[in-house]
Scaffold this motif. Structure first.
Motif, mmCIF file in Angstrom:
data_model
loop_
_atom_site.group_PDB
_atom_site.id
_atom_site.type_symbol
_atom_site.label_atom_id
_atom_site.label_comp_id
_atom_site.label_asym_id
_atom_site.label_seq_id
_atom_site.Cartn_x
_atom_site.Cartn_y
_atom_site.Cartn_z
ATOM 1 N N THR A 86 94.579 -3.792 47.682
ATOM 2 C CA THR A 86 94.898 -4.439 48.965
ATOM 3 C C THR A 86 96.076 -3.811 49.693
ATOM 4 O OG1 THR A 86 96.454 -5.936 47.888
ATOM 5 C CG2 THR A 86 94.153 -6.656 48.007
ATOM 6 N N MET A 87 96.841 -2.950 49.013
ATOM 7 C CA MET A 87 98.066 -2.339 49.556
ATOM 8 C C MET A 87 99.199 -3.370 49.696
ATOM 9 S SD MET A 87 97.122 0.746 49.978
ATOM 10 C CE MET A 87 95.605 1.000 49.140
ATOM 11 N N GLU A 88 99.019 -4.563 49.142
ATOM 12 C CA GLU A 88 100.047 -5.603 49.240
ATOM 13 C C GLU A 88 101.144 -5.357 48.194
ATOM 14 O OE1 GLU A 88 98.551 -9.544 48.501
ATOM 15 O OE2 GLU A 88 100.124 -10.492 49.704
ATOM 16 N N ALA A 89 102.391 -5.623 48.585
ATOM 17 C CA ALA A 89 103.497 -5.482 47.630
ATOM 18 C C ALA A 89 103.323 -6.515 46.520
ATOM 19 C CB ALA A 89 104.818 -5.693 48.357
ATOM 20 N N LYS A 90 103.486 -6.062 45.267
ATOM 21 C CA LYS A 90 103.230 -6.973 44.142
ATOM 22 C C LYS A 90 104.225 -8.129 44.107
ATOM 23 C CE LYS A 90 101.197 -3.410 41.175
ATOM 24 N NZ LYS A 90 101.503 -2.404 40.135
ATOM 25 N N THR A 91 105.453 -7.864 44.583
ATOM 26 C CA THR A 91 106.494 -8.894 44.465
ATOM 27 C C THR A 91 106.757 -9.649 45.769
ATOM 28 O OG1 THR A 91 108.084 -7.147 44.886
ATOM 29 C CG2 THR A 91 107.736 -7.754 42.574
ATOM 30 N N VAL A 92 106.122 -9.212 46.861
ATOM 31 C CA VAL A 92 106.359 -9.889 48.152
ATOM 32 C C VAL A 92 105.006 -10.211 48.793
ATOM 33 C CG1 VAL A 92 107.643 -9.806 50.340
ATOM 34 C CG2 VAL A 92 108.364 -8.351 48.422
ATOM 35 N N PHE A 144 113.242 -5.275 50.815
ATOM 36 C CA PHE A 144 112.441 -6.230 50.035
ATOM 37 C C PHE A 144 112.358 -5.835 48.558
ATOM 38 C CE2 PHE A 144 111.017 -7.300 54.312
ATOM 39 C CZ PHE A 144 111.089 -8.689 54.256
ATOM 40 N N GLY A 145 113.207 -4.892 48.151
ATOM 41 C CA GLY A 145 113.298 -4.548 46.730
ATOM 42 C C GLY A 145 112.226 -3.587 46.234
ATOM 43 N N LEU A 146 111.481 -2.944 47.144
ATOM 44 C CA LEU A 146 110.478 -1.966 46.708
ATOM 45 C C LEU A 146 111.174 -0.620 46.493
ATOM 46 C CD1 LEU A 146 107.442 -2.694 49.088
ATOM 47 C CD2 LEU A 146 108.243 -3.974 47.115
#
Ligand code: FDA
Length: 389
Positions: A348-354, A180-182
């Motif tokens: 939130t621990m959410e990926a910034k781009t996904v 996912f590009g992380l």
């Protein structure tokens, strides 16, 4: 089958997250049982948190990243949950809290909380592939010999790091994050014993002594243990996380006393006493015998000039050793590095781009010291993601 949230990994972080998500939540794991690392941790008693846990006890590319989650779900929140489940615990040392009876109590507590929240748990499930169409995640799994596609709005990566592959650790979270590009920061084994290729401490394997150990500018006062292959014990595990290959570690064998003053006083009163015998009242006798193979410890106290005593004591208080390596992921308690926290929201621990993709626990580049800090990170980050979902 469609779920609101699928959590990959039923370890400490994944289970905690599942207690908070609400909605239809499914936790997947390839192991036969959830929380296997919890079960074996702390010698079977699980050092489940630390009373003094704070951001200063963590290593990360961004030392501020852990602050939000740690302050919103604290050690006291977890301690309250433990107490509410009637689990008895005690402080062993330095704020480290352990179960009185068994680490299994913590696993049972998390399973009960997951059931209360209505989360499902599928064990012995292979995660074959993950994809995303822009809004929905698809997770292809194999279970009971059948392959099926599951879909969800939120996908949580909680499969931990690479430490102890024998217990089922894999790099799955890193692989999916990359997909996912992380970014992934460099990973290496942490909280791990040191090795010396010449096995120089074989003769004193089993000897333990309290030391002040320093590596990479960080110092810990704890016990050191000599082993067949090198050095272990809490002091060595702690500094292993700050050590890089090719560097020296420094050991002070007298963290709480001044051996020079002590030996000088004894020289005045009992000059005819043997130097090794006197040292053996201050250090383990087997260690003194080992040291005598490389340092000249012959003669009586009266034979030692101030300069000689000073040189000897300086050597024992600043003993430089260069490990050839560490035991690696085979025995490491933790993986240093991981999914780059710059790619994640600290709230939130959410990926910034996904949107909808979350990373919690050891998979992220946040690593605690020895002493219950790593589980606290699993609880805090799992809670933060669960709440956000
Ligand atoms: P964790 O490793 O707990 O869980 C990951 C889960 O994902 C596992 O259930 C695994 O089976 C699953 N998984 C992995 N790859 C998968 C795949 N490809 N497919 C499906 N499932 C997969 N910390 C502490 O604070 N106090 C302590 O006392 C100890 N003691 C300790 C002892 C030992 C021997 C070790 C190895 C580690 C510790 N730790 C510790 C560290 C602690 O165990 C660690 O920080 C947490 O378990 C991390 O929690 P996670 O949920 O992130 O990963």
């Amino acid at each position: 089958m469609t779920w609101d949230t699928i959590i990959l990994g039923a370890g400490a972080a994944g289970m905690m997250c599942a207690t908070q998500t609400g909605g239809r939540t499914l936790v997947l794991d390839h192991a036969k049982a959830p929380g296997e690392k919890i079960r074996i941790s702390g010698g079977g008693r699980c050092n489940f948190t630390n009373m003094y846990a704070g951001p200063e006890n963590f290593l990360s590319g961004n030392p501020h990243f852990c602050k939000s989650a740690l302050s919103r779900y604290t050690q006291w929140d977890f301690i309250n949950m433990v107490a509410a489940h009637g689990i008895h615990y005690h402080e062993k040392t330095l704020g480290q809290l352990f179960c009185d009876t068994s680490a299994k109590d913590i696993v049972a507590m998390l399973r009960a909380e997951m059931a209360k929240a209505g989360a499902d748990l599928w064990l012995e499930t292979t995660i074959a592939a993950v994809s995303h169409d822009g809004t929905t995640f698809s997770v292809d799994v194999e279970r009971n010999g059948n392959r099926q596609r599951l879909t969800c709005a939120n996908l949580v990566l909680a499969t931990g790091g690479k430490s102890i592959p024998k217990m089922g650790a894999t790099g799955l979270a890193y692989d999916i994050a990359r997909q996912f590009g992380l970014r992934i920061t460099d990973t290496r084994a942490g909280l791990v014993p040191f090795t010396f290729s010449d096995q120089r401490f074989k003769d004193i394997s089993g000897v333990a002594h309290p030391v002040r150990a320093t590596s990479g500018g960080t110092t810990f006062d704890e016990a050191m243990l000599f082993t067949h292959r090198g050095l272990s014990g809490p002091a060595m595990l702690q500094i292993s996380s700050f050590w890089h290959e090719g560097e020296d570690i420094s050991i002070n064998l007298f963290p709480d006393s001044d051996p020079f003053e002590e030996l000088r006083t004894r020289r005045q009163a009992q000059g005819r006493r043997n130097l090794t015998t006197e040292l053996a009242t201050l250090l383990p006798a087997r260690l003194v015998e080992h040291l005598s193979k490389t340092i000249d410890l012959t003669g009586n106290l009266a034979d030692q000039s101030d300069t000689a005593l000073r040189a000897l004591c300086d050597g024992l208080q600043n003993w430089h050793l260069r490990p050839s390596g560490t035991e690696g992921y085979r025995t490491a308690e933790i993986t240093l590095g991981g999914i780059d926290t710059d790619c994640l929201s600290s709230k939130t621990m959410e990926a910034k781009t996904v949107p909808g993709l979350y990373v919690i626990g050891e998979a992220a580049d946040v690593t605690g010291w020895l002493g219950g800090f790593n589980f606290q990170w699993a609880w805090s980050s799992g809670w933060a993601a669960g709440q956000a979902i």
